[in-house]
Design an enzyme around this catalytic site. Structure first.
Site, PDB file in Angstrom:
ATOM      1  N   CYS A  80       8.351 -27.838  10.040  1.00 60.33           N
ATOM      2  CA  CYS A  80       7.619 -27.812  11.306  1.00 60.33           C
ATOM      3  C   CYS A  80       7.326 -29.247  11.773  1.00 60.33           C
ATOM      4  CB  CYS A  80       6.348 -26.969  11.167  1.00 60.33           C
ATOM      5  SG  CYS A  80       5.571 -26.543  12.729  1.00 60.33           S
ATOM      6  N   HIS A 171       8.360 -21.773   9.032  1.00 59.28           N
ATOM      7  CA  HIS A 171       7.581 -21.923   7.795  1.00 59.28           C
ATOM      8  C   HIS A 171       8.136 -21.035   6.689  1.00 59.28           C
ATOM      9  CE1 HIS A 171       4.245 -24.398   9.362  1.00 59.28           C
ATOM     10  NE2 HIS A 171       4.571 -23.831  10.513  1.00 59.28           N
ATOM     11  N   GLU A 173       7.257 -21.057   3.644  1.00 60.08           N
ATOM     12  CA  GLU A 173       6.252 -20.831   2.607  1.00 60.08           C
ATOM     13  C   GLU A 173       5.467 -19.541   2.803  1.00 60.08           C
ATOM     14  OE1 GLU A 173       4.132 -23.542   5.644  1.00 60.08           O
ATOM     15  OE2 GLU A 173       6.160 -23.105   4.953  1.00 60.08           O
TER      16      GLU A 173
END
Length: 536
Positions: A80, A171, A173
């Site tokens: 990001c 993202h 994660e």
């Protein structure tokens, strides 16, 4: 041990990146982006991961990419904001997007990629990701190729394999991103990192660090019977043995039958010296008239420490040691939500009693062997230490106890009401097989639609709200009880549990009929974020 350095540019969930890396059995540390270069490079990392941020790269005073990152020549993954920093630093261009992109988005793979696993993401395939950005890279740096796009982002992924530089706008994660774990593992493989981070290595490292910190000085441990304080005490006991004295304080804010259960569990499973203190009246006096949740947490934190100072002197006597040490079961989510000193670029959510609620003149040096571990890692370490599964999979309980589940002013009568309601919740969920008894399976969607291993956390909350009801032939005007049950595998994000209606009905019926002072039960269907798991 091979490691990865993660630079935190202020994203609230940067620690999830660390968790995903550790899930791959690779050691990592999270550093503020402006940490001194020598501090970060002392880790001897094999690569860097750059986190997201709420900033734009063009904001005045926006966090900048440290020179040592690219100067090291090591592999880099930008996520990001980290992608935009890489593009800006290497000759690309970042521009504001006419349409911001937040939440679920579809990304289309356009070229074979090192980072996007070819086994599942062969071009021209597509997959769903989690986006959170207002800027985008609109011109690639020299040497880079665009690997994927979304409808609003022409460069959703870019890489320069020759220099082992990779970047993605989404993202990986978070659970909402499909194949996110595979993407992170692909970067670790490209960086040539060996998977050496295991529960056994965590125990070995923690024991060595505790011994180095404590030496031969006396140590006291704050224990509550919860998994965090129990594992922390077990680790320290393995490190220093009889130097450790465990102190259990009954604050009056514990669940039904808990004080007796804690004393029994420690005697049977840890064998450590345990001093039990009943301080319920002292805590209730200190909290009289207090309704603000932050004030509650700080009062409890300070009262807890002052009691420890008093009881520790009684327990360990005059040792003649220059320092005394206090063990706390602080874990990573506590640090993140409290904005601990190493997380000053992140927003403070609430004070945790063992992070932000401690008095400045603390007479102990803290020992926090779990400070950088996630809940699932803590449990894995506990099992490695030989603690029983019943202790490891005990339902999480906040440090301030029922004080932050009894909203509004705290009285003994309201606490007793809450205890009775909470016991019904756990009894009924346990009878239905809906309390977590083992590792929760990871999901790609992050949704709590099924409960194969039960709820990760479930409890009752007593609200300072009264409602009109009818019981028998009479009018009642009693308080409201809220039920909270969530599914999660990391406690950093969570979804409300889709409990069967018949279970909710039994819980509600029993509480209203058996618990004096409650005439209405409601169910909390908020996820985290935007809500937190606890109400206060």
């Amino acid at each position: 041990m091979d490691s990865i350095a993660i630079l935190d540019f202020g994203a609230q969930y940067s620690q999830l990146i660390a968790r995903r890396v550790r899930e791959a059995n690779v050691y990592c540390q999270l550093f503020p982006y402006d940490a001194p270069a020598e501090q970060v490079l002392a880790l001897n990392p094999r690569g860097f991961i750059l986190s997201g941020s709420s900033h734009s790269v063009y904001d005045p005073g926006a966090p900048a990419l440290p020179d040592y990152v690219l100067g090291s020549g090591l592999p880099v993954l930008g996520i990001c904001y980290g992608m935009q920093l890489l593009a800006q630093a290497l000759g690309g261009h970042v521009a504001g997007s006419s349409q911001r992109e937040y939440g679920r988005a579809e990304v289309h793979v356009s070229a074979p990629s090192v980072l996007l696993p070819s086994s599942v993401l062969r071009p021209p395939s597509s997959f769903h990701v989690w986006m959170s950005h207002g800027d985008k890279v609109d011109r690639l740096p020299p040497g880079f190729q665009a690997m994927a796009q979304s409808n609003n982002c022409p460069m959703a992924a870019m890489e320069d394999p020759a220099r082992k530089l990779f970047a993605i706008q989404f993202h990986p994660e978070v659970n909402h991103t499909e194949h996110g774990r595979e993407i992170i593992r692909a970067f670790l493989a490209a960086a040539g990192v060996r998977a050496e981070w295991t529960p056994g290595s965590v125990v070995e490292d923690a024991v060595a660090k505790v011994r180095a910190q404590v030496g031969h000085a006396p140590v006291v441990a704050a224990v509550s019977g919860g998994v965090d304080s129990s594992v922390a005490a077990a680790l320290v006991q393995r490190a220093v043995g009889e130097q450790l004295t465990c102190i259990f304080v009954d604050t009056g804010m514990l669940r039904q039958g808990e004080p007796e259960a804690v004393v029994e569990a420690f005697g049977e499973n840890l064998g450590a010296r345990l001093v039990a203190v009943n301080a319920a009246e002292e805590f209730l006096d200190a909290l009289a008239g207090v309704a603000d949740p932050e004030e509650k947490r700080k009062i409890i934190g300070e009262k807890f420490i002052r009691l420890f100072e008093r009881e520790a002197v009684r327990a360990i006597g005059s040792s003649g040691a220059a320092k005394h040490f206090l063990v706390q079961g602080t874990i990573y989510p506590d640090v993140v939500e409290s904005r601990g000193p190493e997380r000053q670029v992140a927003a403070k959510i609430k004070t945790h009693h063992n992070v932000g609620g401690l008095p400045k003149d603390l007479g102990f040096e803290l020992v926090e062997p779990l400070r950088y571990l996630f809940k699932d890692e803590v449990r894995a370490v506990g099992l490695e230490l030989g603690l029983p599964e019943a202790m490891i999979w005990r339902q999480p309980f906040p440090g301030p106890g029922l004080a932050v589940r009894c909203l509004g002013e705290i009285t003994w009568e309201r606490l007793e009401t809450l205890r009775a309601a909470d016991k019904i919740v756990t009894d009924e969920l346990g009878a239905a097989g809906l309390l977590l008894q083992g590792p929760a399976p990871s999901t790609s969607s992050g949704r709590g639609l099924s409960l194969p291993n039960g709820t990760a956390q479930a409890f009752a909350v007593l609200l300072p709200v009264r409602s009109v009801g009818v019981m028998g032939d009479g009018r009642t005007y009693h308080e409201v009880c809220a039920l909270r049950a969530v599914t999660t595998d990391d406690f950093m994000t969570a979804d409300w549990a889709r409990l069967p209606y018949e279970v909710l009905a039994r819980i509600s019926n029993r509480i209203v009929n058996e618990v004096k002072g409650i005439n209405r039960v409601v169910y909390d269907i908020s996820s985290k974020p935007p809500a937190t798991i606890e109400w206060e």
